[in-house]
Enzyme design. Structure first.
Site, mmCIF file in Angstrom:
data_model
loop_
_atom_site.group_PDB
_atom_site.id
_atom_site.type_symbol
_atom_site.label_atom_id
_atom_site.label_comp_id
_atom_site.label_asym_id
_atom_site.label_seq_id
_atom_site.Cartn_x
_atom_site.Cartn_y
_atom_site.Cartn_z
ATOM 1 N N SER A 1 74.586 -16.007 -74.315
ATOM 2 C CA SER A 1 74.169 -17.044 -75.328
ATOM 3 C C SER A 1 73.623 -16.268 -76.574
ATOM 4 O O SER A 1 74.409 -15.313 -77.170
ATOM 5 C CB SER A 1 73.109 -18.095 -74.856
ATOM 6 O OG SER A 1 72.717 -18.854 -75.638
ATOM 7 N N ASP B 1 81.519 -25.165 -72.948
ATOM 8 C CA ASP B 1 80.471 -24.566 -73.282
ATOM 9 C C ASP B 1 80.136 -24.975 -74.643
ATOM 10 O O ASP B 1 81.124 -24.648 -75.538
ATOM 11 C CB ASP B 1 80.357 -23.090 -72.927
ATOM 12 C CG ASP B 1 79.045 -22.512 -73.351
ATOM 13 O OD1 ASP B 1 77.970 -23.205 -73.850
ATOM 14 O OD2 ASP B 1 78.753 -21.492 -72.817
ATOM 15 N N HIS C 1 76.733 -24.196 -70.362
ATOM 16 C CA HIS C 1 76.362 -23.181 -70.685
ATOM 17 C C HIS C 1 75.495 -22.144 -69.656
ATOM 18 O O HIS C 1 75.229 -21.015 -70.206
ATOM 19 C CB HIS C 1 75.468 -23.409 -71.938
ATOM 20 C CG HIS C 1 74.892 -22.074 -72.755
ATOM 21 N ND1 HIS C 1 75.797 -21.302 -73.379
ATOM 22 C CD2 HIS C 1 73.602 -21.932 -73.109
ATOM 23 C CE1 HIS C 1 75.191 -20.558 -74.170
ATOM 24 N NE2 HIS C 1 74.028 -20.685 -73.882
#
Length: 471
Positions: free
Chosen positions: A287, A351, A444
């Site tokens: 991320s 995602d 995610h």
């Protein structure tokens, strides 16, 4: 241009704290971006309606995130404590014997919320050093996952389970927010022939941290001459100097309570790599952590740190948001090739974070490097850009919701098919249910990235940067 932006040749800065309804209306109806207080731009006009819509959406999302910051953080801390309390105390301990263990946040046994989504500790036993990029991809996703944990827990796992050397975890200063916003840890792995690999893992977007999510949704940028436009929030988190950009060495600041990430990590790597000519290092992150990992390389390039650049074994990011525009992407592609740096960017299914900040063909953020895209079957393709790159397409919502439903069903069957290490806990299944409404959020989780590397095809790691790869 005032002194706060003098290091750049252009900028777009959103100020959601100044948001007023009248400013939003003026932004949509007028091409004049000087008047709304919520926008600070080097361009005085923005005639394109599509661009103004992007600014509008980003400002509104940022404002909402700022409003819910305190309750969201409190909810996250409480949820994390409850999860740890339940894992440390059984029913019989509490109600039959009256024994209660209060978990300590700084202890090796205290697990983060992200850690409870995927409780695996062991490394992929099928990945060998001779596998090259697959080995480092498997190692780096686990390092990225554990970057969310406290230092004591990381040290415990690295040394007791992975049999590697823990080199420390630090908090780093953000001069714009005047607080610590960035965390990273280092560890080293030495092969039997004396070759050492240092892993630098940046912590990613914490689920209940509004500031982290603001960085992902923010379309703020600074333009650097001959380089391109780079995401402002990520640069600030990495150690951008207020007023001065990226000087060669950090400038003194009496208000700074901890070091700046880029400079501290750069200097530590210089020290660690100078004793052994065979020492190399990899950079990784999930991320937001992935964005910081590749921008760390970008600043090394801008500073001309050739010695360190030549010691990079690779950059491996997972669910990484976009970090710059097409000019910056071209700049980085050229420099990565010159220094023979391999950059793998892993994207799982729908995602949402790799599709942020919002893409705009004329201006905004573009990806670069080798994208390995995994679908929900853990099949993989090597692409230039992930499919459905803007995500928010009404025509795709039915397909994404259907995929999320299939993933929910799979969570109950994957252990029977693939083995007990892939068993999903109740918290991950709750996230799968949530994914029926926002599929990009549930996709995610590090859980799917760990699975994708372990179950996905190995041929994707034989693709080199200089090969033509299709979209």
């Amino acid at each position: 241009m005032d002194c706060d932006k003098r290091f750049s040749s252009g900028h777009l800065i959103l100020k959601p704290e100044e948001l007023r309804l009248s400013d939003l209306v003026r932004l949509i109806l007028s091409g004049d971006v000087e008047k709304p207080r919520l926008v600070d731009s080097s361009d005085t006009t923005e005639p394109r309606f599509r661009r103004r819509i992007l600014i509008f959406v980003s400002v509104v999302v940022l404002k909402i995130l700022l409003l819910v910051s305190a309750p969201l953080s409190l909810f996250g801390s409480a949820s994390e404590f409850v999860l740890n309390f339940l894992s440390h105390n059984t029913f019989s301990d509490v109600f039959l014997r009256g024994e209660v263990v209060i978990p300590e946040k700084s202890s090796p046994g205290y697990v983060s919320f992200v850690g409870y989504l995927d409780t695996r500790i062991s490394l992929d036993t099928t990945a060998r050093r001779e596998d090259g990029h697959r080995f480092y991809a498997a190692l780096c996703i686990m390092a990225s996952k554990f970057a969310y944990e406290n230092p004591a827990r990381i040290k415990y796992v690295v040394e007791d389970y992975w049999k590697m050397k823990f080199l420390g975890m630090d908090n780093y200063w953000n001069e714009y927010l005047e607080k610590n916003t960035t965390q990273a840890f280092m560890m080293s792995d030495e092969s039997s022939d004396g070759e050492e690999t240092i892993v630098v893992s940046f912590r990613g977007t914490e689920p209940f941290n509004s500031e982290d999510w603001c960085s992902d949704f923010d379309i703020t940028w600074y333009e650097l001459p001959d380089i391109g436009r780079i995401h402002g929030g990520f640069m600030k988190a990495l150690g951008l100097h207020k007023n001065y950009g990226w000087p060669k060495d950090p400038l003194p600041n009496p208000n700074r309570k901890s070091p700046l990430a880029y400079y501290a990590i750069r200097d530590k790597l210089k020290t660690l790599t100078c004793h052994n000519q065979r020492t190399r290092f990899v950079l990784t992150g999930h991320s937001l952590g992935g964005a910081l990992a590749i921008l760390f390389v970008a600043v090394l390039i801008m500073d001309g740190e050739v010695t360190l650049l030549d010691k990079i074994r690779g950059v491996y990011t997972y669910g990484q948001p976009r970090v710059g525009d097409s000019r910056f992407a071209a700049f980085m592609e050229k420099r990565l090739e010159e220094h023979d740096i391999t950059y793998y960017r892993f994207v799982y299914n729908n995602d949402i974070v790799p599709r942020l900040p919002f893409d705009d063909k004329d201006l905004m953020f573009k990806h670069f490097g080798t994208c390995v895209f995994y679908d929900r079957r853990y099949d993989a393709k090597v692409l230039r850009e992930e499919p459905n790159k803007n995500f928010f397409c009404p025509a795709a919502m039915v397909r994404m919701t259907s995929s999320a439903a299939m993933e929910l069903v799979r969570s109950f069957t994957i252990a029977a098919r693939e083995g007990p290490e892939f068993e999903e806990g109740w918290l991950q299944r709750v996230a799968r249910v949530f994914g029926l409404f926002l599929p990009g959020i549930s996709n995610h989780s590090p859980q799917d990235y760990v699975n994708a590397i372990r179950l996905g095809p190995s041929h994707v790691f034989r693709v080199h940067r200089n090969l033509r790869i299709s979209n």
